[in-house]
Design an enzyme around this catalytic site. Sequence first.
Site, PDB file in Angstrom:
ATOM      1  N   SER A 104       0.938  -1.562   0.070  1.00 27.59           N
ATOM      2  CA  SER A 104       0.334   0.128   0.513  1.00 27.59           C
ATOM      3  C   SER A 104       1.124   1.090  -0.120  1.00 27.59           C
ATOM      4  O   SER A 104       1.823   1.653  -0.098  1.00 27.59           O
ATOM      5  CB  SER A 104      -1.070  -0.115   1.258  1.00 27.59           C
ATOM      6  OG  SER A 104      -2.038   0.922   1.239  1.00 27.59           O
ATOM      7  N   ASP A 241      -2.151   5.964  -3.111  1.00 24.62           N
ATOM      8  CA  ASP A 241      -1.146   5.488  -2.947  1.00 24.62           C
ATOM      9  C   ASP A 241      -0.412   4.558  -4.027  1.00 24.62           C
ATOM     10  O   ASP A 241      -0.908   4.264  -5.251  1.00 24.62           O
ATOM     11  CB  ASP A 241      -1.330   5.203  -1.339  1.00 24.62           C
ATOM     12  CG  ASP A 241      -2.414   3.584  -1.009  1.00 24.62           C
ATOM     13  OD1 ASP A 241      -3.026   4.011  -2.434  1.00 24.62           O
ATOM     14  OD2 ASP A 241      -2.708   3.037  -0.483  1.00 24.62           O
ATOM     15  N   ASP A 243      -1.170   1.659  -4.014  1.00 21.23           N
ATOM     16  CA  ASP A 243      -2.024   0.519  -5.117  1.00 21.23           C
ATOM     17  C   ASP A 243      -3.276   0.786  -4.824  1.00 21.23           C
ATOM     18  O   ASP A 243      -4.592   0.057  -5.287  1.00 21.23           O
ATOM     19  CB  ASP A 243      -2.148  -0.969  -3.965  1.00 21.23           C
ATOM     20  CG  ASP A 243      -3.210  -0.856  -2.508  1.00 21.23           C
ATOM     21  OD1 ASP A 243      -3.049   0.375  -2.057  1.00 21.23           O
ATOM     22  OD2 ASP A 243      -3.384  -1.490  -2.523  1.00 21.23           O
ATOM     23  N   ASP A 245      -5.858   2.535  -3.106  1.00 22.45           N
ATOM     24  CA  ASP A 245      -6.718   2.019  -3.019  1.00 22.45           C
ATOM     25  C   ASP A 245      -6.896   2.827  -1.890  1.00 22.45           C
ATOM     26  O   ASP A 245      -8.180   2.705  -0.778  1.00 22.45           O
ATOM     27  CB  ASP A 245      -6.882   0.452  -1.999  1.00 22.45           C
ATOM     28  CG  ASP A 245      -5.365   0.880  -0.098  1.00 22.45           C
ATOM     29  OD1 ASP A 245      -4.928   1.972  -0.332  1.00 22.45           O
ATOM     30  OD2 ASP A 245      -5.945  -0.351   0.074  1.00 22.45           O
TER      31      ASP A 245
END
Length: 448
Positions: A104, A241, A243, A245
């Site tokens: 992340s 960010d 990834d 999400d």
Amino acid sequence: MARLFGTDGVRGRANGDITAELAVELSVGAAHVLGTLGAFGGTRPRAIVARDTRPSGHFLSAAVCAGLASAGVDVLDAEVLPTPGLAHLVQSTGADLGVMISASHNPAPDNGIKFFARGGTKLPDEVEDAIEARLGEEWDRPQGTEVGTITRYEGATDAYVEHLVGTLDTSLEGLTVVADCANGAASLTGPAALRRAGATVHVIGDGADGGLINDGVGSTHLAPLQAAVREHGADLGVAFDGDADRCLAVDADGEIVDGDQIMAILALDLKERGRLHEDTLVVTVMSNLGLKLAMKEHGILLGQTAVGDRYVLEEMILGGFSIGGEQSGHVIIAEHATTGDGELTALQLLQRMVRTGRTARELKQVMTRLPQALLNVKDVDKAKATIDRGVADAIEAAEKELGERGRVLLRPSGTEPVVRVMVEAPTDEQAREMAERLAVIVRERVGL
């Protein structure tokens, strides 16, 4: 021993804490546990695996694919894809399992493994615990045609972009946006979705080198986005960010629009359109007190959970609620997603601007943030911090000092080796002074 799974999967230093061997064992364990629970319905299971751009993602995703296939699971390898993209594909294709390789917002040397069940939702704590309990066990290995296959998932990114744009009912034509992709997975999908929706898009942080993921860019480093928004005279800047999400935003003046403000804007939009179930927004204990006060003015209730979008989602599913999320920018919009989705959030925020004809600066005035100080206290015993009597007494005294004008929260991080001390108070100075005072007490009482 400390629990291997944190609030967002298993995370740590790649090739140190998170090894290829561990990736194989976790994948085998997940296949066995879900099979035992009947999650595969007695048929040959199918999984989708994806990763962000980190260099270590190559060997870890290969290990995950190998572990699943060795346990008799057919694998579709989607390669680089945002976490919410994986969740969407698991849901839309009816896959039995999804595995995301990502840490992340953490720096490039870190990586992680998180699992999604059929339907695209993260695994409950008890299922993760069952997987952890079965690591290293002896098992009967399938052979011949019983082993799983590994196939590249062609068209995964296009399918996800099509889904994102399909959530809109109006064009974004006329809006200029700067997108910061954090040198991560959003580089392949975020700008494409924004452009297909009609916006004029300028992109930063879309380097192909995953070794620079989250390095001075993205939702944890907003200064480059603020500068780019001013440079291009953009209507909005959005930062993802690694990834994708989560999403934070920057208005046309370069001022930050945080996750609480975004949730307030979108919850009000849903309420006005009669689509906010039971007039409720679900947030975590980290959300600013100003959000609660603002929502109360508009007749919107606040449900509250522990930190982690998985817990927000559990509460949303339990109550059938429409929207929830975190101050950090994880926003779950139940009509369109099963997890926090930064790119979806950005598109919905821009659509709200189009619908109302108002700027992001105007829209975010729906709430006034109470001054907040957040300190990360390192090199302490996280487990003892929440039960130490001296720490508890200090927090109680601080809360009594603030009364109804603020609040105090102490929370061990689920993804980092720190204890977070958060204080909200009438002034920045009071919040900072009190947070620093409490941080000192935490170090003295439970320091290593």
